[in-house]
Write a protein that holds these residues in place. Sequence first.
Motif, PDB file in Angstrom:
ATOM      1  N   UNK A 111      23.562  58.879  38.126  1.00 56.10           N
ATOM      2  CA  UNK A 111      23.117  57.551  38.275  1.00 56.10           C
ATOM      3  C   UNK A 111      23.995  56.413  37.120  1.00 56.10           C
ATOM      4  N   UNK A 112      24.326  57.127  36.173  1.00 55.21           N
ATOM      5  CA  UNK A 112      25.202  56.321  35.346  1.00 55.21           C
ATOM      6  C   UNK A 112      26.612  55.607  35.924  1.00 55.21           C
ATOM      7  N   UNK A 113      26.970  56.535  36.616  1.00 57.58           N
ATOM      8  CA  UNK A 113      28.392  55.973  37.498  1.00 57.58           C
ATOM      9  C   UNK A 113      28.015  54.807  38.217  1.00 57.58           C
ATOM     10  N   UNK A 114      26.600  54.466  38.312  1.00 52.18           N
ATOM     11  CA  UNK A 114      26.357  53.408  39.321  1.00 52.18           C
ATOM     12  C   UNK A 114      25.519  52.178  38.406  1.00 52.18           C
ATOM     13  N   UNK A 115      25.784  52.586  36.966  1.00 55.01           N
ATOM     14  CA  UNK A 115      25.229  51.555  35.885  1.00 55.01           C
ATOM     15  C   UNK A 115      24.193  51.581  35.745  1.00 55.01           C
ATOM     16  N   UNK A 116      23.263  52.767  35.871  1.00 57.52           N
ATOM     17  CA  UNK A 116      22.067  52.756  35.495  1.00 57.52           C
ATOM     18  C   UNK A 116      21.455  54.093  35.009  1.00 57.52           C
ATOM     19  N   UNK A 117      20.087  54.369  34.943  1.00 54.70           N
ATOM     20  CA  UNK A 117      19.727  55.481  34.468  1.00 54.70           C
ATOM     21  C   UNK A 117      18.348  55.694  35.035  1.00 54.70           C
ATOM     22  N   UNK A 118      17.723  56.901  35.141  1.00 55.76           N
ATOM     23  CA  UNK A 118      16.386  57.395  35.562  1.00 55.76           C
ATOM     24  C   UNK A 118      15.764  57.915  34.453  1.00 55.76           C
ATOM     25  N   UNK A 119      14.712  57.683  33.663  1.00 49.05           N
ATOM     26  CA  UNK A 119      14.192  58.432  32.630  1.00 49.05           C
ATOM     27  C   UNK A 119      12.679  59.106  32.930  1.00 49.05           C
ATOM     28  N   UNK A 120      12.431  60.113  32.269  1.00 49.35           N
ATOM     29  CA  UNK A 120      10.999  60.752  32.362  1.00 49.35           C
ATOM     30  C   UNK A 120       9.908  59.896  31.569  1.00 49.35           C
ATOM     31  N   UNK A 121       9.005  59.597  32.582  1.00 45.40           N
ATOM     32  CA  UNK A 121       7.709  59.042  31.821  1.00 45.40           C
ATOM     33  C   UNK A 121       6.456  59.823  31.716  1.00 45.40           C
ATOM     34  N   UNK A 122       6.213  60.730  32.766  1.00 48.24           N
ATOM     35  CA  UNK A 122       4.861  61.405  32.708  1.00 48.24           C
ATOM     36  C   UNK A 122       4.906  62.443  33.833  1.00 48.24           C
ATOM     37  N   UNK A 123       4.243  63.400  33.566  1.00 46.03           N
ATOM     38  CA  UNK A 123       3.948  64.493  34.486  1.00 46.03           C
ATOM     39  C   UNK A 123       2.473  64.870  34.750  1.00 46.03           C
ATOM     40  N   UNK A 124       1.806  64.642  35.767  1.00 46.63           N
ATOM     41  CA  UNK A 124       0.904  64.870  36.061  1.00 46.63           C
ATOM     42  C   UNK A 124       0.162  65.371  37.534  1.00 46.63           C
ATOM     43  N   UNK A 125      -0.286  66.766  37.469  1.00 56.03           N
ATOM     44  CA  UNK A 125      -0.822  67.290  38.654  1.00 56.03           C
ATOM     45  C   UNK A 125       0.188  67.327  39.737  1.00 56.03           C
ATOM     46  N   UNK A 126       1.321  67.746  39.349  1.00 51.57           N
ATOM     47  CA  UNK A 126       2.581  67.884  40.444  1.00 51.57           C
ATOM     48  C   UNK A 126       3.414  66.538  40.608  1.00 51.57           C
ATOM     49  N   UNK A 127       2.702  65.314  39.957  1.00 51.33           N
ATOM     50  CA  UNK A 127       3.386  64.068  40.359  1.00 51.33           C
ATOM     51  C   UNK A 127       4.324  63.656  39.022  1.00 51.33           C
ATOM     52  N   UNK A 128       5.541  63.735  39.219  1.00 51.20           N
ATOM     53  CA  UNK A 128       6.376  63.161  38.190  1.00 51.20           C
ATOM     54  C   UNK A 128       6.601  61.621  38.387  1.00 51.20           C
ATOM     55  N   UNK A 129       6.483  60.836  37.066  1.00 50.80           N
ATOM     56  CA  UNK A 129       6.699  59.269  37.096  1.00 50.80           C
ATOM     57  C   UNK A 129       7.825  59.220  36.433  1.00 50.80           C
ATOM     58  N   UNK A 130       8.802  58.291  36.688  1.00 49.31           N
ATOM     59  CA  UNK A 130      10.087  58.222  36.103  1.00 49.31           C
ATOM     60  C   UNK A 130      10.094  56.354  35.876  1.00 49.31           C
ATOM     61  N   UNK A 131      11.043  56.039  35.034  1.00 55.12           N
ATOM     62  CA  UNK A 131      11.376  54.824  34.749  1.00 55.12           C
ATOM     63  C   UNK A 131      12.595  54.338  35.359  1.00 55.12           C
ATOM     64  N   UNK A 132      12.981  53.444  36.192  1.00 51.25           N
ATOM     65  CA  UNK A 132      14.419  53.301  36.589  1.00 51.25           C
ATOM     66  C   UNK A 132      14.827  52.090  35.487  1.00 51.25           C
ATOM     67  N   UNK A 156       5.894  65.492  43.918  1.00 49.54           N
ATOM     68  CA  UNK A 156       6.384  64.168  44.234  1.00 49.54           C
ATOM     69  C   UNK A 156       6.815  63.351  42.980  1.00 49.54           C
ATOM     70  N   UNK A 157       7.983  62.642  43.344  1.00 49.41           N
ATOM     71  CA  UNK A 157       8.411  61.766  42.164  1.00 49.41           C
ATOM     72  C   UNK A 157       8.237  60.165  42.605  1.00 49.41           C
ATOM     73  N   UNK A 158       7.722  59.562  41.615  1.00 54.53           N
ATOM     74  CA  UNK A 158       7.549  58.164  42.003  1.00 54.53           C
ATOM     75  C   UNK A 158       7.939  57.234  40.660  1.00 54.53           C
ATOM     76  N   UNK A 159       8.551  56.166  40.931  1.00 55.30           N
ATOM     77  CA  UNK A 159       9.023  55.318  40.081  1.00 55.30           C
ATOM     78  C   UNK A 159       7.710  54.205  39.604  1.00 55.30           C
ATOM     79  N   UNK A 160       7.669  54.051  38.241  1.00 55.40           N
ATOM     80  CA  UNK A 160       6.668  53.233  37.552  1.00 55.40           C
ATOM     81  C   UNK A 160       6.811  51.890  38.271  1.00 55.40           C
TER      82      UNK A 160
END
Length: 207
Positions: free
Chosen positions: A144-165, A196-200
Motif C-alpha cells: 500500500x505504500x506504493x500507492x502512497x498510503x498505509x493501513x495500520x492495526x487498531x484492534x482485535x475483538x472476537x474475530x474482527x480486526x479493525x484497521x486505520x486507513x 472479518x476486517x473493517x476500517x474505522x
Amino acid sequence: MIENKEKSVSVYAEANPNPESMKFVLSTTLAPDSVSVDYPNLESAANSPLAQELFNFDYVSRVFIASNFVTVTKNTDIQWVQLIPELRNFIKSYVEAGGPIFLQNPAAEQAQANTDATAELTGEDAVISQKVIDLLENYVRPAVEQDGGNITFKSYNQGVVTVNLQGSCSGCPSATITLKSGIENLLKRMVPEVTEVVAEGVTDFGY
C-alpha cells in the motif's frame, strides 16, 4: 530534531488510486526505515514541521510522510495539474534547505501506537493481534505504500480486526475493495481466528 542535510534533491509527482491524493517522491530519505506517519489535520502534526508547513496551503487536508515520499491529500476541485508545481517546488526547496522533517524520531510514536493497541489484550487475543500486526507490517504495508498510503492495526475483538486507513488510503474509492478482497482474505488465510476486517469510520463496503 531530525533534519535532512541533502543539498540537491529531486522530487517528482506520482498519481495513485485516490484521485484526491498525490504522492511526491524524493531522491532522499525523510523517515527512518519501516516508519510512516499520517497527519489527518494540522493539530496532529505537532512533531513534523514539514507537515505543518504543507497544511499552510489552504487546499491541503492530509499529509502522510514515509521513507522517501510525501502524500498530500487535497480538499479542492482544482485539478492536480495546477497544484503539483507549487507543492513540488515547496517540498524540494524545504528539504534542500535542511528544513526539519520531524522534531523527534517518529519510530517511537509508531511503536507506542502498536503497544497501546494491544495493551489491554491478554492470552490468545494478544497472540492473534501480534500475528495480525506482523502480517500488516511485512506483507500489506510495502504494497500500500506504493500507492502512497498505509493501513495500520487498531484492534482485535472476537474475530474482527479493525484497521486505520492512512495517507492516500483514507477516502480512496478503491480502498474498501483492497480491504475486503486483499487484506481480509490474507488475514483469514494466515490467521484462521480472523473472521472479518473493517476500517474505522468506514461502514459501507459495497457488499
